[in-house]
Write an enzyme that holds these catalytic residues in place. Structure first.
Site, mmCIF file in Angstrom:
data_model
loop_
_atom_site.group_PDB
_atom_site.id
_atom_site.type_symbol
_atom_site.label_atom_id
_atom_site.label_comp_id
_atom_site.label_asym_id
_atom_site.label_seq_id
_atom_site.Cartn_x
_atom_site.Cartn_y
_atom_site.Cartn_z
ATOM 1 N N ALA A 174 0.867 -1.177 0.000
ATOM 2 C CA ALA A 174 0.000 0.000 0.000
ATOM 3 C C ALA A 174 0.906 1.230 0.000
ATOM 4 C CB ALA A 174 -0.880 -0.016 1.239
ATOM 5 N N CYS A 216 4.557 4.217 -17.178
ATOM 6 C CA CYS A 216 3.895 3.042 -17.774
ATOM 7 C C CYS A 216 2.515 2.743 -17.200
ATOM 8 C CB CYS A 216 4.797 1.826 -17.629
ATOM 9 S SG CYS A 216 6.288 1.989 -18.624
HETATM 10 P P1 NAD Z 1 11.387 7.882 -23.208
HETATM 11 O O1 NAD Z 1 10.422 8.997 -23.290
HETATM 12 O O2 NAD Z 1 12.330 7.799 -22.050
HETATM 13 O O3 NAD Z 1 12.288 7.865 -24.535
HETATM 14 C C1 NAD Z 1 11.773 7.944 -25.815
HETATM 15 C C2 NAD Z 1 12.864 8.477 -26.728
HETATM 16 O O4 NAD Z 1 12.433 8.405 -28.086
HETATM 17 C C3 NAD Z 1 13.214 9.950 -26.489
HETATM 18 O O5 NAD Z 1 14.611 10.075 -26.263
HETATM 19 C C4 NAD Z 1 12.804 10.646 -27.788
HETATM 20 O O6 NAD Z 1 13.622 11.763 -28.113
HETATM 21 C C5 NAD Z 1 12.966 9.512 -28.778
HETATM 22 N N1 NAD Z 1 12.267 9.710 -30.061
HETATM 23 C C6 NAD Z 1 11.035 10.242 -30.299
HETATM 24 N N2 NAD Z 1 10.783 10.220 -31.612
HETATM 25 C C7 NAD Z 1 11.853 9.671 -32.235
HETATM 26 C C8 NAD Z 1 12.186 9.366 -33.583
HETATM 27 N N3 NAD Z 1 11.343 9.636 -34.571
HETATM 28 N N4 NAD Z 1 13.378 8.804 -33.841
HETATM 29 C C9 NAD Z 1 14.247 8.521 -32.848
HETATM 30 N N5 NAD Z 1 13.983 8.775 -31.544
HETATM 31 C C10 NAD Z 1 12.805 9.339 -31.231
HETATM 32 O O7 NAD Z 1 10.533 6.566 -23.321
HETATM 33 P P2 NAD Z 1 10.727 5.161 -22.536
HETATM 34 O O8 NAD Z 1 10.373 5.325 -21.111
HETATM 35 O O9 NAD Z 1 12.010 4.569 -22.939
HETATM 36 O O10 NAD Z 1 9.527 4.344 -23.222
HETATM 37 C C11 NAD Z 1 9.562 3.977 -24.590
HETATM 38 C C12 NAD Z 1 8.431 3.004 -24.849
HETATM 39 O O11 NAD Z 1 8.656 1.797 -24.099
HETATM 40 C C13 NAD Z 1 7.053 3.492 -24.442
HETATM 41 O O12 NAD Z 1 6.094 2.971 -25.320
HETATM 42 C C14 NAD Z 1 6.865 2.879 -23.053
HETATM 43 O O13 NAD Z 1 5.508 2.709 -22.741
HETATM 44 C C15 NAD Z 1 7.551 1.539 -23.229
HETATM 45 N N6 NAD Z 1 8.080 0.962 -21.990
HETATM 46 C C16 NAD Z 1 8.660 1.753 -21.055
HETATM 47 C C17 NAD Z 1 9.188 1.168 -19.891
HETATM 48 C C18 NAD Z 1 9.808 2.035 -18.830
HETATM 49 O O14 NAD Z 1 10.000 1.516 -17.722
HETATM 50 N N7 NAD Z 1 10.135 3.292 -19.087
HETATM 51 C C19 NAD Z 1 9.122 -0.216 -19.708
HETATM 52 C C20 NAD Z 1 8.548 -0.996 -20.704
HETATM 53 C C21 NAD Z 1 8.023 -0.386 -21.844
#
Ligand code: NAD
Length: 450
Positions: free
Chosen positions: A261, A269
């Site tokens: 809790a 996410c």
């Molecule tokens: P983030 O926001 O930390 O990073 C995303 C990156 O993508 C940024 O650096 C951005 O500049 C870049 N980007 C955007 N458009 C782009 C393009 N056209 N070409 C190249 N780079 C580009 O995101 P994150 O937390 O790494 O999450 C990414 C995905 O993974 C999301 O869909 C998220 O839901 C999923 N995810 C995240 C986690 C987590 O713990 N953060 C875990 C599992 C899945």
């Protein structure tokens, strides 16, 4: 050894890139954020994640990882292309696929031979089809494509921030959604180095893989929301949620994890994924009663904790000074996206209180990326006990290890009043009573010293 391009160098893309390089692959990481790429080229890690900086520097040194903004170069020089860009929520809760589809378009424009295109971003069911269509459309318009084949595979990522590197290197399972044999063979071989302790790949259809990611996050979020609701009952009837947690967690059908809790879940996410699945459910008429409740009870829990602080002061926080420990949405990360600290600090500051805040890693992000982080009545300290000077109470919002066994005598001697609000149940109510603290936590009877 594979040649891999990864689009997006956030928590997922960077960890994936570094870990795939570590097992011998050649990785090119691409991002549109030039500042981030410049930082990475110099071996500076833009995020805090245990082990990541060390591995990143090792991989740069041995030349197995490259950071660039040149998408065309990355696409043309790789066989596997991973999409790991953000999928933030839109106003209606659905996932914004703008960045994913932009990458698909770029891939289609520059593709120069067979590639396995892997969606690692968390995306709604049916996105694989859209990515495929986008690539096909761009390919038709591009001049230099010389082979008619690619496969779009869903390979959702399950790493947890705070232990992302370890999770990637030692995954519980690897989900691969494809019906292409060629892609299947390539993906299995890519992940073989991470399966020394046993086979971990689960193959399924692409659309099932897309839903699996949402289902996993929603299942975990539902446990937290349910525990928070039981905590509220527990508090009301004078029970102790920590005792209840032990009591139910020892049931092998329930298990011990994700039963804490607290102030509600946050991060980039769970909040967005629960709402995105709700949106997908609405679209197919699946009536997401429970999904709505998971989200609503989470939002309510933050309000509930903030209200407990207000109630302690008869709803008048004007002029009160609070020391706050923890701004990150959870321990071991610098990520403040959807952190419960945002809403709780908003309440305190908007009610006229002053806050001195400390977090081991998240101050930079909190002050730069949240509106409330720039409030004039909020100051940051770079040492946890420095926040206590002149404060009416301490509020613990994140479960960082260093907050779990604090020096209670020092806290009592520095605070104006011995009062602690603990949103993470890190401390022991009996010990707090013994030390003459008023101690208000979650789902446990308050300790109130008159
Ligand atoms: P983030 O926001 O930390 O990073 C995303 C990156 O993508 C940024 O650096 C951005 O500049 C870049 N980007 C955007 N458009 C782009 C393009 N056209 N070409 C190249 N780079 C580009 O995101 P994150 O937390 O790494 O999450 C990414 C995905 O993974 C999301 O869909 C998220 O839901 C999923 N995810 C995240 C986690 C987590 O713990 N953060 C875990 C599992 C899945």
């Amino acid at each position: 050894m594979e040649k891999i391009a990864i689009f997006g160098t956030g928590y997922v893309g960077l960890v994936t890139g570094v870990c795939l390089a570590r097992v011998g692959n050649n990785v090119i990481c691409v991002d549109v954020d030039r500042t981030k790429i410049a930082k990475l080229q110099e071996g500076n890690c833009p995020i805090y994640e245990p082990q990541l900086k060390e591995y990143l520097r090792q991989m740069i040194k041995v030349g197995r990882i490259l950071f660039i903004t040149d998408a065309e170069f990355a696409i043309k020089n790789s066989d596997i292309i991973m999409i790991a860009v953000g999928t933030p929520p839109m106003e209606d809760g659905s996932a914004d696929l703008k960045y994913v589809l932009q990458v698909a378009q770029t891939i289609g424009t520059h593709i120069n031979g067979y590639k396995v295109i892997v969606t690692k971003s968390t995306v709604p069911p049916g996105t694989g089809r859209k990515v495929n269509a986008k690539i096909a459309y761009a390919v038709q318009k591009a001049a230099d494509y010389d082979d008619g084949a690619w496969d779009v595979v869903s390979n959702p990522e399950f790493l947890k921030e705070g232990s992302a590197v370890n999770d990637f290197l030692k995954p519980d399972r690897i989900i691969i959604g494809t019906d292409s044999e060629r892609a299947r063979v390539k993906m299995e071989s890519l992940y073989r180095p991470f399966m020394r302790s046993g086979y971990k790949v689960i193959f399924m259809s692409r659309i099932s893989a897309e839903v699996t990611k949402y289902a996993a996050n929603t299942m975990l979020a539902s446990r937290i929301s349910l525990m928070n609701e039981i905590a509220r009952v527990s508090e009301g009837v004078g029970a102790d949620i920590e005792e209840i947690r032990q009591g139910i967690g020892s049931d092998s059908r329930i298990g011990k994890q994700f039963l804490y809790a607290g102030p509600g879940y946050g991060g980039s996410c769970f909040p967005k994924d629960v709402v995105a699945l709700e949106d997908s459910a609405e679209r197919v008429g699946a009536n997401p009663i429970l999904l709505k409740a998971i989200n609503e009870t989470n939002i309510y829990q933050r309000t509930f904790f903030a209200q407990k602080i207000k109630s302690f002061y008869n709803d008048d926080l004007r002029g009160k000074i609070f020391a706050v420990w923890g701004l990150a949405f959870k321990a071991d990360t610098d990520d403040v996206r959807e952190s419960p600290a945002i809403m709780i600090l908003e309440t305190l500051l908007q009610c006229g209180a002053h806050v001195a805040a400390y977090d081991p890693e998240a101050i930079t992000n909190f002050s730069a990326f949240t509106e409330i982080g720039k409030h004039k009545s909020l100051r940051y300290e770079d040492e946890q006990y420095a926040t206590l000077r002149g404060a009416d109470a301490l509020i613990i919002l994140t479960e960082w290890p260093r907050f779990r066994a604090p020096d209670l005598d020092s806290i009592a001697s520095i605070l104006k009043y011995p009062v602690i609000f603990d949103a993470r149940n890190l401390l022991d109510p009996q010990e707090m009573a013994g030390k003459n603290f008023s101690y208000i936590s979650v789902g446990r009877p308050d300790v109130l010293i008159k």
